[in-house]
Design an enzyme around this catalytic site. Structure first.
Site, PDB file in Angstrom:
ATOM      1  N   GLN A   1      -2.950 -27.693  19.603  1.00  0.00           N
ATOM      2  CA  GLN A   1      -3.009 -27.584  21.066  1.00  0.00           C
ATOM      3  C   GLN A   1      -3.228 -28.936  21.743  1.00  0.00           C
ATOM      4  O   GLN A   1      -2.998 -29.073  22.944  1.00  0.00           O
ATOM      5  CB  GLN A   1      -4.123 -26.611  21.491  1.00  0.00           C
ATOM      6  CG  GLN A   1      -3.819 -25.167  21.113  1.00  0.00           C
ATOM      7  CD  GLN A   1      -4.935 -24.250  21.553  1.00  0.00           C
ATOM      8  OE1 GLN A   1      -5.918 -24.064  20.842  1.00  0.00           O
ATOM      9  NE2 GLN A   1      -4.802 -23.667  22.736  1.00  0.00           N
TER      10      GLN A   1
ATOM     11  N   CYS B   1      -5.674 -17.964  26.419  1.00  0.00           N
ATOM     12  CA  CYS B   1      -5.448 -19.137  25.571  1.00  0.00           C
ATOM     13  C   CYS B   1      -5.445 -20.365  26.476  1.00  0.00           C
ATOM     14  O   CYS B   1      -4.843 -20.339  27.552  1.00  0.00           O
ATOM     15  CB  CYS B   1      -4.101 -18.994  24.873  1.00  0.00           C
ATOM     16  SG  CYS B   1      -3.652 -20.426  23.877  1.00  0.00           S
ATOM     17  N   LEU B   2      -6.117 -21.432  26.042  1.00  0.00           N
ATOM     18  CA  LEU B   2      -6.167 -22.648  26.870  1.00  0.00           C
ATOM     19  C   LEU B   2      -4.763 -23.254  27.047  1.00  0.00           C
ATOM     20  O   LEU B   2      -4.559 -24.027  27.979  1.00  0.00           O
ATOM     21  CB  LEU B   2      -7.117 -23.673  26.253  1.00  0.00           C
ATOM     22  CG  LEU B   2      -8.603 -23.264  26.240  1.00  0.00           C
ATOM     23  CD1 LEU B   2      -9.443 -24.339  25.567  1.00  0.00           C
ATOM     24  CD2 LEU B   2      -9.120 -22.985  27.651  1.00  0.00           C
TER      25      LEU B   2
ATOM     26  N   GLU C   1      -7.118 -18.677  16.593  1.00  0.00           N
ATOM     27  CA  GLU C   1      -6.996 -20.124  16.309  1.00  0.00           C
ATOM     28  C   GLU C   1      -6.213 -20.386  15.022  1.00  0.00           C
ATOM     29  O   GLU C   1      -5.446 -21.343  14.951  1.00  0.00           O
ATOM     30  CB  GLU C   1      -8.374 -20.788  16.243  1.00  0.00           C
ATOM     31  CG  GLU C   1      -9.220 -20.708  17.521  1.00  0.00           C
ATOM     32  CD  GLU C   1      -8.477 -21.081  18.785  1.00  0.00           C
ATOM     33  OE1 GLU C   1      -7.541 -21.908  18.743  1.00  0.00           O
ATOM     34  OE2 GLU C   1      -8.814 -20.525  19.854  1.00  0.00           O
TER      35      GLU C   1
ATOM     36  N   HIS D   1      -2.592 -20.388  15.647  1.00  0.00           N
ATOM     37  CA  HIS D   1      -2.065 -21.649  16.205  1.00  0.00           C
ATOM     38  C   HIS D   1      -1.612 -22.591  15.090  1.00  0.00           C
ATOM     39  O   HIS D   1      -0.670 -23.356  15.266  1.00  0.00           O
ATOM     40  CB  HIS D   1      -3.140 -22.366  17.029  1.00  0.00           C
ATOM     41  CG  HIS D   1      -3.230 -21.908  18.452  1.00  0.00           C
ATOM     42  ND1 HIS D   1      -2.172 -21.990  19.334  1.00  0.00           N
ATOM     43  CD2 HIS D   1      -4.261 -21.401  19.171  1.00  0.00           C
ATOM     44  CE1 HIS D   1      -2.552 -21.531  20.523  1.00  0.00           C
ATOM     45  NE2 HIS D   1      -3.814 -21.161  20.445  1.00  0.00           N
TER      46      HIS D   1
END
Ligand SMILES: [Zn+2]
Length: 192
Positions: free
Chosen positions: A50, A92-93, A135, A138
């Site tokens: 990210q 989600c950021l 996570e 990701h």
């Protein structure tokens, strides 16, 4: 250092991250940056891809909503067991302002290396278990939007594009303002 968090559908978010071979100072610096970036964005988890780093590193801190849990950094996390089923409205950021129902396991056990390179195993439930699943996804280029209907996903894609266009415009305006101000200063100086 707080790093910029990539916004979906940035191509790096779809890439598979690589295992970390040595947990060294560089890894620990990355972990520190991930924690700082996650806290600055008010998140409960963040994965290295990210921030554009394709390494198997994640950080988590669900203590605000799960006081019995604790902040943890995981290098090369590997989910060993998944138990039960739950549906949770996930955000989600990398998809700011969006949240959708996603089905996850209720409990997980995960094996990982800690910041000293020591192998650890953690059994987690509740929000921490969900965050670990989110996570680790990701790290293999999977996002929560991959679990929702294509119609909802396309609507989110449009909103992300619109938001990024607005952000780019704001940035251009700020730069133009700075330039004009600079010229103004020069003019005033010339007049004086
Ligand atoms: Zn996420």
């Amino acid at each position: 250092m707080v790093r910029e968090i990539l916004v979906w559908p940035h191509p790096l978010l779809k890439q598979k991250a690589r295992p970390v071979e040595n947990v060294d100072d560089e890894t620990r610096a990355l972990i520190k940056d991930l924690f700082e970036s996650m806290y600055a964005a008010d998140g409960v988890g963040l994965a290295a891809p990210q921030v554009g780093v394709l390494k198997n590193v994640i950080v988590l801190d669900t203590t605000p909503r799960q006081p019995e849990s604790h902040a943890v950094a995981m290098v090369n996390p590997e989910i060993l067991t998944l138990d039960g089923k739950t549906v949770y409205k996930e955000g989600c950021l990398s998809v700011p302002g969006e949240a959708e129902d996603v089905e996850r396991a209720t409990a997980v056990t995960v094996r990982y290396l800690d910041e000293q390179g020591e192998q650890q195993t953690l059994a987690a439930e509740g929000l921490l278990a969900i965050a670990i699943q989110h996570e680790t996804d990701h790290l293999r280029g999977v996002m929560f939007v991959d679990y929702i209907s294509s119609l909802k996903r396309e609507l989110i894609r449009k909103r992300m594009k619109k938001m990024q266009a607005a952000m780019a415009e704001d940035k251009a305006d700020a730069e133009a303002d700075a330039k004009t101000k600079g010229q103004g200063t020069e003019r005033r100086r010339a007049e004086a």
